[in-house]
Write a protein that holds these residues in place. Sequence first.
Motif, PDB file in Angstrom:
ATOM      1  N   LEU A 242       0.813  -1.215   0.000  1.00  0.00           N
ATOM      2  CA  LEU A 242       0.000   0.000   0.000  1.00  0.00           C
ATOM      3  C   LEU A 242       0.846   1.264   0.000  1.00  0.00           C
ATOM      4  N   THR A 243       2.009   1.204   0.614  1.00  0.00           N
ATOM      5  CA  THR A 243       2.926   2.348   0.543  1.00  0.00           C
ATOM      6  C   THR A 243       3.390   2.535  -0.900  1.00  0.00           C
ATOM      7  N   GLY A 244       3.685   1.433  -1.584  1.00  0.00           N
ATOM      8  CA  GLY A 244       4.052   1.510  -2.993  1.00  0.00           C
ATOM      9  C   GLY A 244       2.940   2.102  -3.836  1.00  0.00           C
ATOM     10  N   VAL A 245       1.705   1.706  -3.570  1.00  0.00           N
ATOM     11  CA  VAL A 245       0.558   2.252  -4.302  1.00  0.00           C
ATOM     12  C   VAL A 245       0.445   3.762  -4.046  1.00  0.00           C
ATOM     13  N   PHE A 246       0.569   4.166  -2.790  1.00  0.00           N
ATOM     14  CA  PHE A 246       0.454   5.585  -2.452  1.00  0.00           C
ATOM     15  C   PHE A 246       1.575   6.400  -3.088  1.00  0.00           C
TER      16      PHE A 246
ATOM     17  N   GLY B  27       3.206   5.631  -5.686  1.00  0.00           N
ATOM     18  CA  GLY B  27       2.929   5.621  -7.118  1.00  0.00           C
ATOM     19  C   GLY B  27       1.926   6.685  -7.516  1.00  0.00           C
ATOM     20  N   ILE B  28       0.886   6.850  -6.714  1.00  0.00           N
ATOM     21  CA  ILE B  28      -0.124   7.882  -6.999  1.00  0.00           C
ATOM     22  C   ILE B  28       0.491   9.270  -6.882  1.00  0.00           C
ATOM     23  N   VAL B  29       1.263   9.494  -5.832  1.00  0.00           N
ATOM     24  CA  VAL B  29       1.927  10.793  -5.657  1.00  0.00           C
ATOM     25  C   VAL B  29       2.888  11.055  -6.819  1.00  0.00           C
ATOM     26  N   SER B  30       3.690  10.054  -7.169  1.00  0.00           N
ATOM     27  CA  SER B  30       4.643  10.206  -8.277  1.00  0.00           C
ATOM     28  C   SER B  30       3.926  10.437  -9.599  1.00  0.00           C
ATOM     29  N   THR B  31       2.783   9.810  -9.778  1.00  0.00           N
ATOM     30  CA  THR B  31       1.996  10.012 -10.993  1.00  0.00           C
ATOM     31  C   THR B  31       1.563  11.470 -11.107  1.00  0.00           C
ATOM     32  N   PHE B  32       1.036  12.025 -10.018  1.00  0.00           N
ATOM     33  CA  PHE B  32       0.611  13.429 -10.053  1.00  0.00           C
ATOM     34  C   PHE B  32       1.785  14.361 -10.312  1.00  0.00           C
ATOM     35  N   VAL B  33       2.920  14.089  -9.711  1.00  0.00           N
ATOM     36  CA  VAL B  33       4.097  14.934  -9.926  1.00  0.00           C
ATOM     37  C   VAL B  33       4.568  14.801 -11.381  1.00  0.00           C
ATOM     38  N   CYS B  34       4.597  13.572 -11.905  1.00  0.00           N
ATOM     39  CA  CYS B  34       5.006  13.358 -13.308  1.00  0.00           C
ATOM     40  C   CYS B  34       4.038  14.029 -14.278  1.00  0.00           C
ATOM     41  N   LEU B  35       2.744  13.943 -14.005  1.00  0.00           N
ATOM     42  CA  LEU B  35       1.761  14.593 -14.878  1.00  0.00           C
ATOM     43  C   LEU B  35       1.920  16.110 -14.853  1.00  0.00           C
ATOM     44  N   THR B  36       2.180  16.653 -13.680  1.00  0.00           N
ATOM     45  CA  THR B  36       2.404  18.096 -13.560  1.00  0.00           C
ATOM     46  C   THR B  36       3.671  18.498 -14.310  1.00  0.00           C
ATOM     47  N   TYR B  37       4.738  17.726 -14.115  1.00  0.00           N
ATOM     48  CA  TYR B  37       5.986  18.005 -14.824  1.00  0.00           C
ATOM     49  C   TYR B  37       5.766  17.918 -16.336  1.00  0.00           C
ATOM     50  N   ASN B  38       5.059  16.900 -16.786  1.00  0.00           N
ATOM     51  CA  ASN B  38       4.760  16.696 -18.200  1.00  0.00           C
ATOM     52  C   ASN B  38       4.023  17.914 -18.765  1.00  0.00           C
ATOM     53  N   LEU B  39       3.022  18.372 -18.051  1.00  0.00           N
ATOM     54  CA  LEU B  39       2.230  19.508 -18.504  1.00  0.00           C
ATOM     55  C   LEU B  39       3.070  20.789 -18.572  1.00  0.00           C
ATOM     56  N   ILE B  40       3.809  21.061 -17.514  1.00  0.00           N
ATOM     57  CA  ILE B  40       4.635  22.276 -17.474  1.00  0.00           C
ATOM     58  C   ILE B  40       5.760  22.206 -18.500  1.00  0.00           C
TER      59      ILE B  40
ATOM     60  N   PHE C 167      -0.624   4.688 -16.073  1.00  0.00           N
ATOM     61  CA  PHE C 167      -0.534   3.235 -15.919  1.00  0.00           C
ATOM     62  C   PHE C 167       0.886   2.779 -15.612  1.00  0.00           C
ATOM     63  N   GLY C 168       1.844   3.326 -16.320  1.00  0.00           N
ATOM     64  CA  GLY C 168       3.228   2.888 -16.147  1.00  0.00           C
ATOM     65  C   GLY C 168       3.778   3.159 -14.762  1.00  0.00           C
ATOM     66  N   VAL C 169       3.587   4.371 -14.276  1.00  0.00           N
ATOM     67  CA  VAL C 169       4.130   4.743 -12.968  1.00  0.00           C
ATOM     68  C   VAL C 169       3.453   3.935 -11.864  1.00  0.00           C
ATOM     69  N   ASN C 170       2.138   3.803 -11.928  1.00  0.00           N
ATOM     70  CA  ASN C 170       1.438   3.072 -10.869  1.00  0.00           C
ATOM     71  C   ASN C 170       1.775   1.586 -10.859  1.00  0.00           C
ATOM     72  N   ILE C 171       1.845   0.967 -12.000  1.00  0.00           N
ATOM     73  CA  ILE C 171       2.228  -0.446 -12.051  1.00  0.00           C
ATOM     74  C   ILE C 171       3.662  -0.622 -11.576  1.00  0.00           C
ATOM     75  N   LEU C 172       4.533   0.270 -11.985  1.00  0.00           N
ATOM     76  CA  LEU C 172       5.927   0.198 -11.565  1.00  0.00           C
ATOM     77  C   LEU C 172       6.058   0.321 -10.048  1.00  0.00           C
ATOM     78  N   PHE C 173       5.287   1.206  -9.435  1.00  0.00           N
ATOM     79  CA  PHE C 173       5.395   1.374  -7.987  1.00  0.00           C
ATOM     80  C   PHE C 173       4.753   0.233  -7.206  1.00  0.00           C
ATOM     81  N   ILE C 174       3.815  -0.461  -7.783  1.00  0.00           N
ATOM     82  CA  ILE C 174       3.316  -1.683  -7.137  1.00  0.00           C
ATOM     83  C   ILE C 174       4.452  -2.701  -7.079  1.00  0.00           C
ATOM     84  N   VAL C 175       5.180  -2.840  -8.172  1.00  0.00           N
ATOM     85  CA  VAL C 175       6.330  -3.753  -8.217  1.00  0.00           C
ATOM     86  C   VAL C 175       7.419  -3.280  -7.250  1.00  0.00           C
ATOM     87  N   ILE C 176       7.656  -1.976  -7.185  1.00  0.00           N
ATOM     88  CA  ILE C 176       8.659  -1.436  -6.266  1.00  0.00           C
ATOM     89  C   ILE C 176       8.282  -1.745  -4.817  1.00  0.00           C
ATOM     90  N   GLY C 177       6.996  -1.635  -4.484  1.00  0.00           N
ATOM     91  CA  GLY C 177       6.549  -1.992  -3.141  1.00  0.00           C
ATOM     92  C   GLY C 177       6.814  -3.458  -2.827  1.00  0.00           C
TER      93      GLY C 177
END
Length: 144
Positions: free
Chosen positions: A15-19, A21-34, A54-64
Motif C-alpha cells: 500500500l505504501t508503494g501504491v500511495f 505511485g499515486i503521488v509520483s503520478t501526479f508529480v510526473c503529470l504536472t511536470y509533463n504539462l509544465i 498506468f506505467g508509474v502506478n504499475i511500476l510502484f506496485i512492483v517497487i513496493g
Amino acid sequence: MEHENLQTPFSKAFLTGVFVGIVSTFVCLTYNLIYRAETGFMPTDIINVASIIFGVNILFIVIGLIYFGLTKASGKGELIFIILFSLLTVFLAWQAEGVSRSVNHEMTVQFRGLLLGVIIIMGIGATFLMPFLFHSKGFEKSVL
C-alpha cells in the motif's frame, strides 16, 4: 480511542508503494504539462498521460513488492533497496541522455528532458519516499 495496527509488513509495503505511485503520478503529470508548455514539445507517442498513469502506478506496485522482499530477506534490506534504486536512477538518467527520439536534434533534446524528469521523479519517490513513508507512524495511522 487507541489505533490498532491491522497492517502486515506485506500489505504495508504494497500500500505504501501504491500511495507513492499515486503521488509520483501526479508529480510526473504536472511536470509533463509544465515541460510541454514551456518547451513546445508536442509528440505524445511514448510519454503521454496514459503511459504515465498506468506505467508509474504499475511500476510502484512492483517497487513496493521489491521493498517488501528485500526487507524480509535481510536485516539490511532497506539499505540495499536505497542503494539499488539510487544506482538504478543514476543509471537510467545516464542512459536517457543517450536516447535518440528523432532525426530532428531539437526534438531529441526535448524528449530527453522530458524522459529525464520522469526518471528523476520516480527515482526520488522510490529511493527516498518509499522507505520514509513505510516507517512513518503518521502515514500509517492517517493513510493506511
